[in-house]
Scaffold this motif. Structure first.
Motif, PDB file in Angstrom:
ATOM      1  N   GLU A  11      27.803  77.688  50.880  1.00  0.00           N
ATOM      2  CA  GLU A  11      26.440  78.052  50.475  1.00  0.00           C
ATOM      3  C   GLU A  11      26.126  79.496  50.870  1.00  0.00           C
ATOM      4  OE1 GLU A  11      22.943  74.833  50.223  1.00  0.00           O
ATOM      5  OE2 GLU A  11      23.183  75.685  52.213  1.00  0.00           O
ATOM      6  N   ARG A  58      24.975  71.834  40.935  1.00  0.00           N
ATOM      7  CA  ARG A  58      24.584  71.359  42.267  1.00  0.00           C
ATOM      8  C   ARG A  58      25.798  70.786  43.002  1.00  0.00           C
ATOM      9  NH1 ARG A  58      18.851  68.790  43.242  1.00  0.00           N
ATOM     10  NH2 ARG A  58      18.899  68.664  45.503  1.00  0.00           N
ATOM     11  N   ASP A  96      22.404  65.587  47.532  1.00  0.00           N
ATOM     12  CA  ASP A  96      23.347  66.629  47.954  1.00  0.00           C
ATOM     13  C   ASP A  96      24.455  66.004  48.800  1.00  0.00           C
ATOM     14  OD1 ASP A  96      21.820  69.092  47.100  1.00  0.00           O
ATOM     15  OD2 ASP A  96      20.329  68.081  48.352  1.00  0.00           O
ATOM     16  N   LYS A 149      18.236  69.263  52.245  1.00  0.00           N
ATOM     17  CA  LYS A 149      19.217  68.464  51.504  1.00  0.00           C
ATOM     18  C   LYS A 149      18.769  67.003  51.415  1.00  0.00           C
ATOM     19  CE  LYS A 149      22.020  71.949  51.100  1.00  0.00           C
ATOM     20  NZ  LYS A 149      21.064  72.970  51.486  1.00  0.00           N
ATOM     21  N   ALA A 206      27.863  68.515  45.551  1.00  0.00           N
ATOM     22  CA  ALA A 206      27.726  67.168  46.134  1.00  0.00           C
ATOM     23  C   ALA A 206      28.826  66.948  47.164  1.00  0.00           C
ATOM     24  CB  ALA A 206      27.810  66.116  45.045  1.00  0.00           C
ATOM     25  N   PHE A 259      27.553  73.276  53.353  1.00  0.00           N
ATOM     26  CA  PHE A 259      26.128  73.633  53.369  1.00  0.00           C
ATOM     27  C   PHE A 259      25.794  74.514  54.566  1.00  0.00           C
ATOM     28  CE2 PHE A 259      26.258  69.306  51.386  1.00  0.00           C
ATOM     29  CZ  PHE A 259      25.967  69.726  50.096  1.00  0.00           C
TER      30      PHE A 259
END
Lengths: 423, 313
Positions: B191, A276, A248, A187, A278, A181
């Motif tokens: 990301e 999405r 998340d 999140k 995880a 991330f």
């Protein structure tokens, strides 16, 4: 060198004693400095008190009577109101260069519980700052602590002692979650179970900016406590699948005797958000997530074993750097000692030079008075010649003093020079 | 020495003369050494090696710029329009700029490990395609410039998409295999790469589409000594197929609300890789076999002579 370090650390002393000797609050610390000044005037002192160590560094002038470990131990006993015989066997002492080396090892985190951890540098810096603010630092303490900060900088830049994370939670968040991330503020973090390691992970996640935390636990009271502590909310156990589908980051530490989530279930609950990502941190033993959950697309599953290997490798890599760190510390200790001894003999050197040049100046004035016909240029030539003679005559004794100072304060030679030249 | 004085003018002219004599080998060597510096840091990052690598990249870029200017002066055409050789070098030049920008923004990222091989491939490949100008700017100068610029920018973004998808797959593999990070090889997070990748493709495709469309238009309205487009031209066929492929990827990316990142990265890597290989490979092929192509080979002697005289061959 009139320097003494008296200490007890996590390596030598149980926590039960360390906490009784600790200077836990700024007020206690200020009171300790005041008491030290009162009891040992003309003494420089720095107190380093952390959860892993209580250390006192004291320095006195070379010609003053040295402080001894029993004297300082007595001070600790009286200040903390702890009987001496309850802790005196746990204390360790180092003097002179050994005290310097000890501080340099402490700040380089060679003596820390977690080898290479960075907090100790700030703790030493803070101790030095407080001592300075309390007016307890003199030339020795300044040189010693500035040398220590320099040493820690060198150890960190020239070795890999501080590289790689060594706790499971820090590796999980620092090495893996942050590689997935970009930011954590948006999140959703789901905590299943409320174990200690989950809380440690939450601490790292909070540091990264996590805002939205949901805690689910079979016992709602514990869930409430964890949620309150970390600014999250709770959800009933029956809603687990709903939150599994939305989270998340999932931190799981239930203590269940078999996996509570398998790939089929996880795929099913994530069906609404197929793309999405995880990040699952399974801290349960036995594991809470079946290993095949990690094979799903966009799912990154880490369990204790996979992270423990990384921690262990990082720890081993750090251990391999200890020798290199010690080399730096040896160098810096030798440098510090040489500078210290050089400073100690510096006073005699400057007095000797002042005296000799003073005598030559007087004689030259007398000569120029007798020979008024000398012009400016001739006078200058004579002055330079005499100065050169004085410098050449001073060179051998000063060099001898410099050589001796490399090994320690050259008390014998300094006394001889003082006697011979009436300093 | 005063600026504007004859001595200053002569000296600056001399410097410019020397710089304009730069060859491809000069900046190829600089880039190669910069890549070697990056490789030397695989085990551990060294500040000095990083600075040297950056300086080599900047030196290479300066030489690269002078080379393109020199070529442009020689052919009296903008580098994008003069030849396939120059066109590839312009794309490589843009890629170096992007690399420098990223490195300045975050010197720790291991972008060089992926960017340099691509840049070096472009520069080396430019040696194997035609370096003779195959365009004349008698007609439609503005449209030709637009066509070449659009394709150049589009290809640069395709290149970025390709590099970012490789970075994504590298990072994804590391995370799935639970390999620890080293201080030497720092990769961007998934990301961020995903965003960059999507942005690169969504920008590349309109540029490419516009470039191809103007190319078709120019060929249909070809005048004078210009080489008209033929449907059997391998460059045209390759360009159309890869353009279509990128278009499909573009539409797919726009319609997907959220798709698995690895799937996107794989698709992008394949599509962009295929586009690059096709475009460069076809240019090389047409140059090697001397095939008549809209971009790939120089006009034959009679055509060139006819073109120079302003009549049909």
């Amino acid at each position: 060198m009139n320097l003494l370090a008296l200490y007890c650390t996590h390596q030598t002393t149980p926590l039960a004693i360390r906490e009784r000797l600790a200077f836990a609050t700024p007020e206690r610390l200020a009171a300790a400095y005041a008491r030290l000044k009162e009891r040992f005037p003309e003494t420089e002192s720095v107190v380093l008190s952390t959860c892993n160590r209580v250390e006192l560094y004291v320095a006195r002038p070379s010609d003053a009577e040295p402080l001894t470990p029993p004297l300082l131990a007595q001070f600790l006993s009286e200040f903390h109101d702890v009987p001496l015989d309850e802790f005196v066997g746990e204390l360790r002492a180092a003097t002179g260069s050994e005290a310097v080396r000890h501080l340099f090892e402490v700040i380089s985190s060679l003596d820390s519980m977690v080898l290479g951890e960075p907090q100790i540098v700030n703790q030493v810096r803070e101790a030095y700052r407080v001592a300075e603010a309390q007016g307890s630092c003199g030339s020795v303490a300044h040189a010693l602590f500035q040398g220590a900060i320099r040493t820690s900088g060198r150890v960190r830049s020239e070795t890999r002692l501080a590289e790689g994370k060594v706790s499971i939670a820090s590796v999980a968040v620092g090495d893996f979650a942050k590689s997935i991330f970009d930011h954590f503020a948006d999140k959703l973090v789901l905590v299943i179970g409320a174990g200690e390691m989950a809380e440690e992970t939450l601490r790292y996640l909070k540091d990264e900016g996590v805002r939205d935390i949901v805690v689910i636990n079979r016992s709602p009271e514990r869930a409430e406590r964890v949620a309150a502590e970390w600014g999250g909310r709770t959800a009933p156990w029956s809603d687990l699948n709903k939150w599994l589908g939305q989270a998340d980051v999932i931190v799981s530490t239930t203590g269940a005797d078999k996996p509570i989530v398998d790939a089929k279930l996880f795929k099913q609950v994530r069906a609404a958000n197929p793309g999405r990502t995880a990040f699952i941190l399974d801290l349960g033993a036995p594991r809470d997530f079946d290993t095949n959950v990690g094979d799903l697309d966009n799912v990154f599953l880490y369990d204790i074993d996979s992270l423990r290997n990384t921690c262990e490798e990082n720890r081993k890599a750090r251990v391999r750097e200890i020798d290199k760190a010690r080399e730096v510390i040896d160098e810096e200790t030798a440098k510090f000692m040489a500078e210290y001894y050089h400073r100690a003999s510096g006073e005699v050197v400057s007095r000797l030079m002042q005296d000799w040049h003073g005598v030559s100046r007087d004689e030259l004035d007398r000569l120029f008075h007798k020979l008024p016909h000398l012009n400016e240029k001739d006078r200058e030539q004579i002055e330079r010649t005499v100065e050169r003679i004085v410098n050449k005559l001073l060179h051998p004794p000063l060099e001898a003093l410099k050589d001796e100072a490399r090994e320690g304060t050259p008390h014998g030679l300094i006394n001889a020079l003082k006697k011979l030249f009436g300093l | 020495m005063q600026i504007g004085s004859p001595v200053y003018f002569l000296k600056s002219r001399a410097v410019i003369e020397i710089m304009l004599k730069t060859t491809v080998i000069c900046f190829l060597a600089s880039y190669g050494l910069a890549f070697a510096c990056e490789l030397s840091q695989l085990k551990r990052r060294h500040a000095l090696a990083r600075i040297v690598s950056l300086l080599l990249a900047v030196a290479g870029l300066v030489a690269h710029t002078f080379y393109l200017l020199h070529r442009s002066n020689q052919s009296d055409l903008p580098p994008l329009l003069s030849s396939a050789h120059d066109w590839l070098l312009v794309v490589a030049w843009l890629a170096v700029l992007v690399y420098l920008f990223v490195t300045m923004a975050d010197g720790e990222l291991a972008t060089g490990l992926v960017m340099w091989p691509v840049i070096l491939t472009l520069v080396i490949t430019s040696r194997f395609v035609t370096d003779s100008p195959s365009h004349r700017l008698d007609y439609h100068r503005g449209w030709k410039m637009l066509h070449a610029s659009m394709l150049g920018l589009g290809t640069t973004f395709v290149l970025l998409g390709f590099v970012s998808s490789l970075l994504y797959l590298w990072q994804h593999r590391r995370l799935k295999k639970r390999l620890m990070t080293t201080s030497a090889v720092k990769l961007p997070n998934l990301e961020l790469i995903e965003r960059l990748n999507r942005w690169a493709i969504l920008t590349a495709v309109p540029f490419q589409a516009f470039g191809i469309a103007t190319g078709f238009g120019l060929s249909i309205f070809a005048k004078g000594g210009e080489l008209p487009m033929t449907w059997t031209d391998p460059v045209v066929i390759g360009g159309a197929i890869t353009g279509l492929l990128m278009g499909v990827l573009f539409v797919w990316l726009l319609t997907q609300k959220r798709s698995p990142g690895r799937q996107v990265a794989l698709l992008t890597a394949w599509a962009c890789g295929f586009l690059l290989v096709t475009m460069i490979g076809l240019q090389m092929l047409t140059a090697a076999v001397g095939m008549r192509s809209i971009h790939g080979s120089a006009p034959v002697a009679s055509e060139a002579a006819a073109a120079a005289e302003g009549r049909a061959p």
